[in-house]
Design an enzyme around this catalytic site. Structure first.
Site, PDB file in Angstrom:
ATOM      1  N   PHE A  81      37.254  45.601  41.972  1.00  0.00           N
ATOM      2  CA  PHE A  81      35.862  45.256  42.688  1.00  0.00           C
ATOM      3  C   PHE A  81      35.469  46.112  43.691  1.00  0.00           C
ATOM      4  O   PHE A  81      36.513  46.232  44.539  1.00  0.00           O
ATOM      5  CB  PHE A  81      36.103  43.737  43.235  1.00  0.00           C
ATOM      6  CG  PHE A  81      35.964  42.588  42.157  1.00  0.00           C
ATOM      7  CD1 PHE A  81      35.134  41.963  42.190  1.00  0.00           C
ATOM      8  CD2 PHE A  81      37.062  42.362  41.353  1.00  0.00           C
ATOM      9  CE1 PHE A  81      34.719  40.831  41.117  1.00  0.00           C
ATOM     10  CE2 PHE A  81      36.971  41.261  40.113  1.00  0.00           C
ATOM     11  CZ  PHE A  81      35.845  40.537  40.288  1.00  0.00           C
ATOM     12  N   ALA A  82      34.451  46.875  43.413  1.00  0.00           N
ATOM     13  CA  ALA A  82      33.953  47.840  44.460  1.00  0.00           C
ATOM     14  C   ALA A  82      32.556  47.397  44.972  1.00  0.00           C
ATOM     15  O   ALA A  82      31.523  47.724  44.707  1.00  0.00           O
ATOM     16  CB  ALA A  82      33.766  49.049  43.751  1.00  0.00           C
ATOM     17  N   ILE A  83      32.879  46.550  45.976  1.00  0.00           N
ATOM     18  CA  ILE A  83      31.633  45.740  46.563  1.00  0.00           C
ATOM     19  C   ILE A  83      31.235  46.647  47.869  1.00  0.00           C
ATOM     20  O   ILE A  83      32.338  46.976  48.839  1.00  0.00           O
ATOM     21  CB  ILE A  83      31.828  44.589  46.959  1.00  0.00           C
ATOM     22  CG1 ILE A  83      32.331  43.623  45.427  1.00  0.00           C
ATOM     23  CG2 ILE A  83      30.599  43.779  47.501  1.00  0.00           C
ATOM     24  CD1 ILE A  83      31.347  43.570  44.549  1.00  0.00           C
ATOM     25  N   ASP A 171      43.460  45.788  43.201  1.00  0.00           N
ATOM     26  CA  ASP A 171      42.537  45.966  44.213  1.00  0.00           C
ATOM     27  C   ASP A 171      42.109  47.605  43.997  1.00  0.00           C
ATOM     28  O   ASP A 171      42.927  48.380  43.326  1.00  0.00           O
ATOM     29  CB  ASP A 171      43.211  46.073  45.551  1.00  0.00           C
ATOM     30  CG  ASP A 171      43.580  44.631  45.991  1.00  0.00           C
ATOM     31  OD1 ASP A 171      42.786  43.907  45.417  1.00  0.00           O
ATOM     32  OD2 ASP A 171      44.223  44.524  46.919  1.00  0.00           O
ATOM     33  N   GLU A 263      44.653  35.296  47.147  1.00  0.00           N
ATOM     34  CA  GLU A 263      46.026  35.224  47.125  1.00  0.00           C
ATOM     35  C   GLU A 263      46.898  33.750  47.347  1.00  0.00           C
ATOM     36  O   GLU A 263      47.913  33.653  46.614  1.00  0.00           O
ATOM     37  CB  GLU A 263      46.758  36.280  48.001  1.00  0.00           C
ATOM     38  CG  GLU A 263      48.257  36.702  48.024  1.00  0.00           C
ATOM     39  CD  GLU A 263      48.565  37.639  48.685  1.00  0.00           C
ATOM     40  OE1 GLU A 263      48.356  39.024  48.516  1.00  0.00           O
ATOM     41  OE2 GLU A 263      48.724  37.385  50.037  1.00  0.00           O
TER      42      GLU A 263
END
Length: 313
Positions: A81-83, A171, A263
């Protein structure tokens, strides 16, 4: 001497002095430089009480594993996820993945982002593809973190199940630093958190509020897992993310946010649905913790960053 049988994998037999032996007695082919079956280490835990292997350097043979997965024609999906400003990590992430991740195997990089125009054009090897999946952003980074479960679940059902055999969910603010290959693949796997791999259960930062769906009693739990590296078959990841997302929605309706967001729900899931393989902290490390002697390799490494400057921008 040991002789390799050319029959099908499930019916292979090996001969030793005229006697037939089942495959698990095989030491290695007689022309190998090695003369033992199992790679062993005495300084780390290699097996859980439920017989799930814990993967450390020196505990597996990558040549044998690679051959087995090539025969199965496996494709692996890697989700990140690259938000917002997290797109700045994509170039290093993809470049190092091309060097170290699933070398020699087919890979789909699934990039969830709200800024598709900022996804870099990184040269890819044959059989490897970048797939950009546009999603919305949210004001708070905690909300973004929790939405990952929902999106992975949705796309697992809609798309991933038809395109890949396994999903690896990680991540993006990381870089691959050494080989990460098919040794990690299993029906369901998690990664020991670098802060807690040697800690006692009472130190684990599980969600401790009974009102939360992520709650874990103090006398339960085996390990503490990192939210930044988990996976398995598409169906098992679908079931995991479905359960976690549903639990999050119940908590949200009650105004509860688990202590470590997604998590926390991941750890609750692994308490009651045991992973079939566990990855050592080699597979998710932070150099702020130093380099303990038991870590023979650092495979996936956190990048230095200013969280305050990047999380909500």
């Amino acid at each position: 001497k040991l002789y390799y049988s050319s029959s099908e994998p499930h019916t292979q037999l090996y001969q030793c002095s005229g006697r037939q032996l089942p495959p698990y007695f095989l030491l290695l082919q007689c022309d190998s430089k090695e003369n033992f079956l199992f790679h062993r280490r005495s300084d780390v835990l290699m097996m859980t009480p439920w017989f799930a292997p814990i993967v450390w350097e020196g505990t597996y043979n990558s040549e044998i594993l690679n051959e087995q997965f090539r025969r199965r024609n496996v494709t692996v999906g890697l989700t990140v996820f690259a938000i917002k400003k997290y797109t700045v990590f994509l170039n290093k992430f993809l470049e190092t993945a091309e060097t170290y991740f699933m070398v020699g195997h087919r890979v789909n990089y699934y990039i969830f982002t709200d800024r598709p125009e900022e996804v870099p054009k990184v040269p890819l090897k044959e059989g490897r593809n970048v797939v950009v999946l546009q999603v919305q952003n949210y004001p708070r980074w905690q909300e973004i973190s929790m939405r990952r479960m929902e999106l992975i679940n949705s796309f697992s059902q809609q798309r991933f199940i038809n395109e890949v055999s396994y999903l690896v969910c990680v991540d993006v603010d990381m870089r691959f630093n050494d080989q990460v290959g098919v040794e990690i693949l299993s029906n369901l796997f998690g990664t020991l958190h670098p802060h807690f791999y040697a800690a006692e259960r009472q130190s684990f930062t599980y969600e401790r509020r009974p009102a939360s769906q992520a709650y874990v009693p103090r006398d339960e739990g085996d390990f503490y897992y990192a939210g930044g590296f988990f996976g398995g078959t598409v169906m098992e990841v679908y079931k995991l993310t479905k359960k976690c997302h549903e639990a999050m929605m119940v908590d949200k309706a009650k105004g509860i946010e688990a202590i470590w967001q997604d998590e926390s729900y991941l750890n609750k899931y692994f308490v009651y649905y045991k992973p079939t393989k566990i990855l050592s902290p080699e597979y998710l490390w932070d150099d702020d913790l130093g380099r303990p002697e038991i870590l023979k390799k650092i495979r996936f490494l956190a990048l230095p960053k200013n969280h305050a400057a990047i999380r909500n921008k």
